[in-house]
Design an enzyme around this catalytic site. Structure first.
Site, PDB file in Angstrom:
ATOM      1  CG  HIS A   1       9.789  63.679 -24.273  1.00 16.77           C
ATOM      2  ND1 HIS A   1      10.027  63.922 -22.936  1.00 16.77           N
ATOM      3  CD2 HIS A   1       9.076  62.529 -24.324  1.00 16.77           C
ATOM      4  CE1 HIS A   1       9.493  62.946 -22.216  1.00 16.77           C
ATOM      5  NE2 HIS A   1       8.920  62.086 -23.042  1.00 16.77           N
TER       6      HIS A   1
ATOM      7  NE  ARG B   1      19.854  71.436 -34.053  1.00 17.92           N
ATOM      8  CZ  ARG B   1      19.107  70.655 -34.842  1.00 17.92           C
ATOM      9  NH1 ARG B   1      19.692  69.742 -35.577  1.00 17.92           N
ATOM     10  NH2 ARG B   1      17.808  70.782 -34.890  1.00 17.92           N
ATOM     11  CB  ALA B   2      26.810  76.030 -31.927  1.00 18.24           C
TER      12      ALA B   2
ATOM     13  CG  HIS C   1      -4.535  83.738 -77.880  1.00 16.68           C
ATOM     14  ND1 HIS C   1      -3.883  83.155 -76.807  1.00 16.68           N
ATOM     15  CD2 HIS C   1      -5.450  82.825 -78.289  1.00 16.68           C
ATOM     16  CE1 HIS C   1      -4.377  81.940 -76.602  1.00 16.68           C
ATOM     17  NE2 HIS C   1      -5.327  81.722 -77.489  1.00 16.68           N
TER      18      HIS C   1
ATOM     19  CG  HIS D   1      25.899  85.308 -50.279  1.00 21.15           C
ATOM     20  ND1 HIS D   1      24.677  85.382 -50.919  1.00 21.15           N
ATOM     21  CD2 HIS D   1      26.720  86.150 -50.956  1.00 21.15           C
ATOM     22  CE1 HIS D   1      24.760  86.231 -51.926  1.00 21.15           C
ATOM     23  NE2 HIS D   1      25.982  86.699 -51.976  1.00 21.15           N
TER      24      HIS D   1
ATOM     25  CB  CYS E   1      -3.186  82.278 -72.828  1.00 21.52           C
ATOM     26  SG  CYS E   1      -1.855  82.986 -73.826  1.00 21.52           S
TER      27      CYS E   1
ATOM     28  CB  CYS F   1      23.043  83.572 -53.720  1.00 22.16           C
ATOM     29  SG  CYS F   1      23.003  82.705 -52.135  1.00 22.16           S
TER      30      CYS F   1
ATOM     31  CB  CYS G   1      22.316  74.055 -24.272  1.00 26.56           C
ATOM     32  SG  CYS G   1      23.337  72.578 -24.414  1.00 26.56           S
TER      33      CYS G   1
END
Length: 781
Positions: A218, A197-198, A65, A737, A44, A311, A195
């Protein structure tokens, strides 16, 4: 000596769908790197340790087994004269396992006590070969962690472009709505340039691309600066809100006069920026004079290996297993717990984590690290890989089953749900999450008739919204926020406010005063500090310093007094009823609108408002965050009508298709409130249980009739000491993080310890980190 067990009935080749546990034991963290190696069952494919715990022997005797493959790995000695190269791209390292390790294989029969069966035996050799070539459980996880699997979507496949035209070169230089000339995204449907996004690393953006997609519908856009002559580029579908691949990118760009062979890549791709950003999110591991902090080793000082964006899991596990109730439940001298498939059993995997983190057995320097002038004198730990637990708690979950970074607090609530639902048959080993539960009480008083109503809600954590007040900053500087004390945040949570409600008794629409407080206090108080701001329509996390005193936190002032002798309670039967006799409930329209604007479905909005007294959107939102994973969260609100008496036939059919018999499926759904995900976990955890065919209603009714005791205690004083925190660096709780700081006893003195994945070090000054914590764990003293 011939072994009678070498036969087809004791040998199996793993299929592509089988999990082969040939790295570490399924019940502890002993592994193939230990002196006696790991035994892999040739029937297994369970992995069992061969040391003093003898999990392989127990598995063999339990399931009959007898044949195992013993795998023992030793590190090859290498000499490195230069520091390792810096990681620069998303790729699996070219160095193979055979380059780093010598591996010894032996076939054994545990029943006959034969340790040297012929590995070239015609019956054994193909099985051993298949086991060694099979992808292991953790290898699959690692590949997912490093290889982003991007796909196309229906919006790209059905893309309808406007009439072909060549966009003038001068129109490809800046956003159509502002003067930004980088981070530009071309709409593949109409050719609009806007443009994005930041982005990480200071790349500007005003989200005009998102605004265009919202206004026009769109959805598909390509980042101009990421296009290469080879045909690769960043393609984003705003409708799916995800990165995608466009297999016809060359044709779609040619519609707007852009020829791939003429393009040059001028900006970093999203993947490159993600890697760069993840490398930057590092918590200081050095002293003020630049020296590396000395690693710590010992019981309760074991690190966890990062499986690739895990993390968030490691930091929460470290804090949970610092709680006494978790230590008692899952570590130490525990009664035996035998199951057929340990890797799929939550109890077994939590015991494995408890033993791994707390025993000190695995807290030792990484023997794979060669000490040199380029590495610290004492290497950090290798870290334990919680692969099996991560897979188990993430199974069936849309987010936690992926390798993407997740919200650590959402994971904590997900874990609490799973642990509280799992069986706790031994009274000596109760549900460890009960120490985190408490009751909040809400008081409503009509401003006209002054009658009051009390309602209570059991919780396992407390949300606090941190006030955001920007401090003056010079032009070009990152904004900073005014510090706020934790006491101020608690004062805001428990402050009295006026809410617009119609009194069900006197009919007045003047409104109510609303105030909430603690009806009981937990042993362990978990506080989630939300520090969110909306910038260019995107919610981002901001760093607001929250001051937490070193002295114990007193919550005495926040104890709810409950109904008083001079108060007149609103009658419970004053509410209107429907024609069927069930109570009517009309959710507050304004609160529903606010919640729906946040993206919550109406059914959930109504449930949350009903559960929190129909007062305001904030209380309902807190309830929703605490009940996101409830099995019935999307079922219509039931105000007293008869509950469904039978299991959902569709859910029964789904589980039966997985091979489970109907009686067992019905019981699993009943035990887990109809939650398919929870039912699967229950089924795997109760493989050996006997399930009776008949309904269990009368039998259950004959048991104990005592009401469950209320969570927590109202005794005073209620003083709480900060014991651990989860900190986060990054602008989104789904990126960046996470680390944990935990107060430990070191050499008899209380000291703060940083758990940064596998790295465990003592820190001198934790006050700065306390200010920017995301989750606080207080313990009653």
């Amino acid at each position: 000596m011939a072994c009678p067990h070498v036969s087809a009935e004791n040998l199996s080749k793993p299929t592509p769908t089988d999990s082969v546990y040939r790295e570490d034991c399924t019940q502890c963290f002993d592994s193939i790197d230990d002196p006696t190696g790991l035994d892999v069952c040739l029937k297994c494919f369970n992995g069992g340790c061969t040391g003093d715990r003898k999990h392989a022997q127990a598995h063999s005797e339990s399931l009959k087994h007898p044949l195992v493959l013993n795998i023992r790995r030793t590190r090859k000695v290498t000499v490195r004269d230069e520091p390792p190269a810096k990681m620069s791209k998303l790729a699996i390292a070219a160095e193979t396992e055979s380059d780093r390790y010598d591996t010894a294989l032996t076939v054994r029969c545990l029943e006959c006590k034969i340790d040297d069966l012929s590995i070239t035996d015609p019956a054994i050799a193909p099985v051993v070969d298949a086991v060694m070539k099979a992808n292991t459980f953790s290898r699959k996880e690692e590949v997912k962690a490093w290889e982003q699997e991007l796909t196309s979507c229906e919006h790209i496949l059905t893309l309808q472009q406007g009439p072909p035209r060549k966009i003038a070169s001068q129109d490809l230089g800046h956003c159509s709505k502002c003067d930004l000339h980088e981070n530009l995204w071309l709409c593949l449907e109409c050719g609009n340039l806007a443009c994005g996004r930041a982005q990480f690393g200071g790349v500007g953006g005003n989200s005009h691309g998102l605004a265009h997609a919202t206004e026009t519908g769109h959805g598909v856009a390509v980042k101009l600066g990421s296009i290469t002559p080879e045909g690769t580029a960043d393609v984003y579908c705003y409708t799916c809100d995800d990165e995608r691949v466009d297999d016809d990118l060359s044709t779609h760009l040619a519609n707007w006069g852009i020829i791939l062979s003429e393009r040059q890549k001028t900006e970093k791709s999203l993947t490159e920026m993600q890697i760069e950003q993840n490398l930057r999110w590092e918590f200081s591991m050095t002293t003020e004079d630049g020296k590396e902090l000395t690693p710590l080793f010992g019981p309760g000082l074991t690190g966890l290996k990062n499986l690739g964006n895990s993390c968030y899991l490691a930091s929460i596990l470290q804090c949970l297993f610092d709680i006494p109730s978790f230590q008692k439940r899952y570590a130490g001298n525990l009664p035996p717990h035998e199951v057929r498939d340990p890797a799929q059993d939550l109890e077994t995997q939590l015991r494995k984590i408890g033993d791994g983190l707390l025993s000190g057995r695995y807290s030792k320097p990484d023997s794979d690290v060669n000490v040199s002038e380029h590495s610290p004198e004492v290497p950090h730990q290798k870290g334990l890989a919680p692969s099996m637990l991560k897979h188990l708690v993430g199974r069936g979950h849309a987010e936690f089953s992926t390798m993407r970074q997740q919200d650590a607090f959402e994971l904590l609530q997900h874990l609490i749900k799973h642990i509280s639902r799992s069986p706790h048959p031994d009274p000596e080993l109760p549900d460890p999450t009960r120490s985190m539960r408490f009751v909040m009480e809400q008081r409503l008083q009509c401003l006209n008739c002054e009658k009051v109503r009390y309602s209570s809600n059991e919780q396992d954590s407390l949300f606090i919204d941190v006030p955001l007040e920007k401090l003056p900053a010079a032009e070009g500087e990152e904004p900073k926020y005014k510090p706020v004390s934790l006491k101020e945040c608690l004062d805001n949570v428990t402050a009295s406010e006026v809410v617009e409600l119609t009194c069900s008794d006197c009919g007045s629409k003047t409104g109510f005063t609303k105030k909430q407080g603690f009806k009981t206090f937990p042993e362990v108080l978990v506080i989630n500090a939300r520090k969110m701001a909306v910038v260019n329509w995107v919610p981002i996390k901001v760093d607001v310093p929250v001051i937490v005193d070193n002295e114990p936190l007193s919550l005495d002032a926040y104890l709810s007094k409950g109904p008083q002798p001079d108060e007149e309670l609103l009658p419970e039967d004053a509410a209107a009823t429907t024609s069927s006799g069930a109570p009517a409930f009309v959710p507050d329209a304004e609160a529903v609108a606010q919640l729906e604007a946040m993206g919550f479905p109406r059914v959930r909005c109504e449930k949350a408002l009903h559960a929190t007294g129909n007062t305001d959107a904030d209380s309902a939102m807190n309830w929703l965050f605490s009940h996101m994973d409830d099995a019935d969260i999307d079922e219509p609100l039931n105000l007293g009508g008869p509950p469904a008496a039978t299991a959902d036939p569709e859910k029964v059919a789904t589980l039966q298709s997985m091979g489970f018999p109907e009686p067992r499926v019905v019981k699993a759904l009943r035990e887990t409130g109809g939650d398919v995900e929870g039912a699967i976990e229950w089924l795997f955890s109760h493989m050996d249980d006997a399930v009776e065919e008949e309904e269990e209603g009368p039998k259950a009714a004959s048991g104990s009739t005592s009401a469950p005791t209320e969570a927590g205690s109202s005794e005073l004083p209620a003083n709480f000491e900060l014991k651990s925190i989860v900190c986060h660096k990054g602008t989104s709780i789904h990126a960046g993080h996470y680390v944990a700081f935990i107060k430990k006893e070191l050499s008899g003195e209380p000291s703060w310890v940083l758990f940064n994945d596998e790295k465990v070090v003592k820190v001198v000054d934790v006050d700065e980190m306390k200010k920017f914590a995301y989750v606080y764990f207080f313990r009653r003293v």
